[in-house]
Enzyme design. Sequence first.
Site, PDB file in Angstrom:
ATOM      1  N   GLU A 272       5.144 -33.616  11.439  1.00 30.62           N
ATOM      2  CA  GLU A 272       3.833 -33.760  12.087  1.00 30.62           C
ATOM      3  C   GLU A 272       3.519 -35.200  12.384  1.00 30.62           C
ATOM      4  O   GLU A 272       2.956 -35.292  13.583  1.00 30.62           O
ATOM      5  CB  GLU A 272       2.631 -33.391  10.901  1.00 30.62           C
ATOM      6  CG  GLU A 272       2.883 -31.938  10.383  1.00 30.62           C
ATOM      7  CD  GLU A 272       2.401 -30.850  11.498  1.00 30.62           C
ATOM      8  OE1 GLU A 272       2.154 -31.152  12.519  1.00 30.62           O
ATOM      9  OE2 GLU A 272       2.623 -29.650  11.222  1.00 30.62           O
ATOM     10  N   GLU A 540      -0.344 -22.529  22.263  1.00 29.86           N
ATOM     11  CA  GLU A 540       0.630 -21.963  22.759  1.00 29.86           C
ATOM     12  C   GLU A 540       0.604 -20.973  23.862  1.00 29.86           C
ATOM     13  O   GLU A 540       1.397 -21.160  24.915  1.00 29.86           O
ATOM     14  CB  GLU A 540       1.469 -21.267  21.631  1.00 29.86           C
ATOM     15  CG  GLU A 540       2.026 -22.053  20.590  1.00 29.86           C
ATOM     16  CD  GLU A 540       1.047 -22.810  19.568  1.00 29.86           C
ATOM     17  OE1 GLU A 540      -0.016 -22.034  19.525  1.00 29.86           O
ATOM     18  OE2 GLU A 540       1.528 -23.726  18.691  1.00 29.86           O
ATOM     19  N   THR A 629       6.804 -31.089  21.367  1.00 28.11           N
ATOM     20  CA  THR A 629       6.091 -30.001  20.851  1.00 28.11           C
ATOM     21  C   THR A 629       4.576 -29.932  20.711  1.00 28.11           C
ATOM     22  O   THR A 629       3.998 -29.303  20.316  1.00 28.11           O
ATOM     23  CB  THR A 629       6.778 -29.264  19.808  1.00 28.11           C
ATOM     24  OG1 THR A 629       6.286 -27.878  19.480  1.00 28.11           O
ATOM     25  CG2 THR A 629       6.691 -30.078  18.453  1.00 28.11           C
TER      26      THR A 629
HETATM   27  C1  DMJ Z   1       1.144 -28.125  17.070  1.00 24.47           C
HETATM   28  O1  DMJ Z   1       1.327 -29.277  15.944  1.00 24.47           O
HETATM   29  C2  DMJ Z   1       2.409 -28.140  17.415  1.00 24.47           C
HETATM   30  O2  DMJ Z   1       2.336 -27.446  18.737  1.00 24.47           O
HETATM   31  C3  DMJ Z   1       3.674 -27.628  16.801  1.00 24.47           C
HETATM   32  O3  DMJ Z   1       4.617 -27.131  17.520  1.00 24.47           O
HETATM   33  C4  DMJ Z   1       3.126 -26.154  16.103  1.00 24.47           C
HETATM   34  N1  DMJ Z   1       1.746 -26.158  15.780  1.00 24.47           N
HETATM   35  C5  DMJ Z   1       0.668 -26.842  16.213  1.00 24.47           C
HETATM   36  C6  DMJ Z   1      -0.229 -26.079  17.085  1.00 24.47           C
HETATM   37  O4  DMJ Z   1      -0.236 -24.834  16.948  1.00 24.47           O
END
Ligand code: DMJ
Length: 641
Positions: A272, A540, A629
């Site tokens: 994170e 997403e 991500t």
């Molecule tokens: C974010 O921290 C990132 O997109 C991760 O890849 C998945 N979870 C959250 C968003 O849903």
Amino acid sequence: MHPPSRQEYISISFAGQGSGSYNNSKHWRRQSCWRKWKQLSRLQRSLILFLLFICGIASYPAVNEHLRGLTDGDQHTDSNSVLKPVIPHVLPEPVEPGQPPLPEQTSQRKLSNKRGPPVLQNRVQMKGNASNTVVEDKAADGKKEGEEEVISWHRPVIDTDQATEGTKDGGNKEYTLSNQKAKPSNLSASLLEAVKDAFRHAWKGYKDFAWGHDELRPLSKSYSEWFGLGLTLIDSLDTMWILGLKKEFEEAKTWVATELTFNKNVDVNLFESTIRILGGLLSTYHLTGDTMFLDKAKDIGSRLMPAFNTPSKIPYSDVNIGKGTAHPPRWTSDSTVAEVTSIQLEFRELSRLTQEPQYQDAVAEVMKQVHKLDGKLDGLVPMFINTNNGQFTHQGIYTLGARADSYYEYLLKQWIQGGKTENQFLEDYLQAIKGVKKNLLQKSSPNGLTFVGELSHGQFSSKMDHLVCFLPGTLALGAHNGLPADHMDLAKQLMETCYQMYIQMETGLSPEIVHFNMHQGSIRDIDVKLADRHNLLRPETVESLFYLYRFTKDHKYQDWGWEILQNFNKFTKVSSGGYTSINNVRDPDYTSPRDKMESFFLGETLKYLYLLFSDDPNLISLDQYVFNTEAHPLPIWPSTA
Ligand code: DMJ
């Protein structure tokens, strides 16, 4: 001497006189029950207690599931928030005067009325163009013909000043009244401005009540700490830059320069903090050219390195960035596969910028090991990996959702980041997509929505996390980079499914998890379990909408994103500032706010919405940048050839 008579016996004597004027209060009823209880024999009491005990055990799973529904979320969800009283919906607040449209807002396009396949029932129908109103589907809501309720495009839902219990009655009626003033005069020209408005509103809450802290708690007008590192502020930096919010950006930058310190005795989660903090600082450095951000990135990057000091070199989940120690979670020596394989873009970039190879070496070693491991199924990986022996654990479960999702995303993106030269990543990615098609892809009934389920020890489950909705975007990105065209076909089908996960809900917001019906004769495609009805403001779906729109220019993707933004405004916006996760997407009158604004709402959700609404392909060109991500753009490396 007689003991003083107990109060319960006093009320019994009133009631027993048959006066007909007894006090019918809870108090009296309690006393009466107590009297009857005392009159029972010991055997009778034991029997009743035994039966109650049996009933309790029998109902435990249902109660437990309900409670889980109230508390489930990201691993750091604040469990206290579920005990908050439910906040009623309120009348619209006046909207600040709109800003002039940006130069890139040139399209006068009407919002599409199309809603996917004709058989699919959509809850919300957009009517007209310039009116910019949303008319609720009367059939779905059981309203009479002719009773159209016009909803304004921009309404706060949750008023912190009117927090009371019980919002079932009346709430919806009030706020479904149209607020004509709130409508932009030209919807298409105002999409970008609407995202900026949403960002400013979210930022106001953060600034007023949570400045310098990790996350805003908008209802209690306070904050929560996860790492104590100003997570929302750092996650938001590049969003502000991209949205052109200069004043806000400068304030935040001053905080980073003067207040942010990583020399703190705190445990942080490696994944994170890498994707949000390291990723956020690196991308802000690239966008602004300000080396202060790079210095901060180096500082956090080097402090995270102790995580890799494990017997297997598969990193621990947690690092104390002050002490330089690392450890797995208390209950296991496993790490999550997605977590150890989704830190590569950031550490590789840190090495490139600093010319210090240790960062890239550490994350490359993880990929090398995972590549060779037994326990995959057609390129699909299990969810856990052991930090002592480096082997997969809890084998036999395959998902594209939580704990595995970004493994697949980072295979493709590392290949792209490195200039498409590292073929191992591409091969693993292509194999995994084949594995998805072979093992996890199914169609729902009655309408044939394509979805990605899960496999557990050979048993298929039709469960799909909202997290899986990153996949259409990733597939489209692959196709854009020369991968098979059928990846794009699949991306489009899955995109439709993710949109349906929103629009088939009563609030127009997706739950965290859905189950698809597959048996013939089903009356609807999507079911939601009680425990899965929450929405955490996740990105997403709008992330994928952005990719699909960039590559196809099909305006329906912008329309879908616009609907989603409106629904966030309608059901998650808190009048005093900020947006909140909610517990229940199935009841517009009773959304049960969670009192938490996740940092990714600003870092990702609003950024992707803005990019989706922009018609400028050079605004973070996908041929120059690859998004990590957490939606932080990092440069694609220039070719060395
Ligand atoms: C974010 O921290 C990132 O997109 C991760 O890849 C998945 N979870 C959250 C968003 O849903």
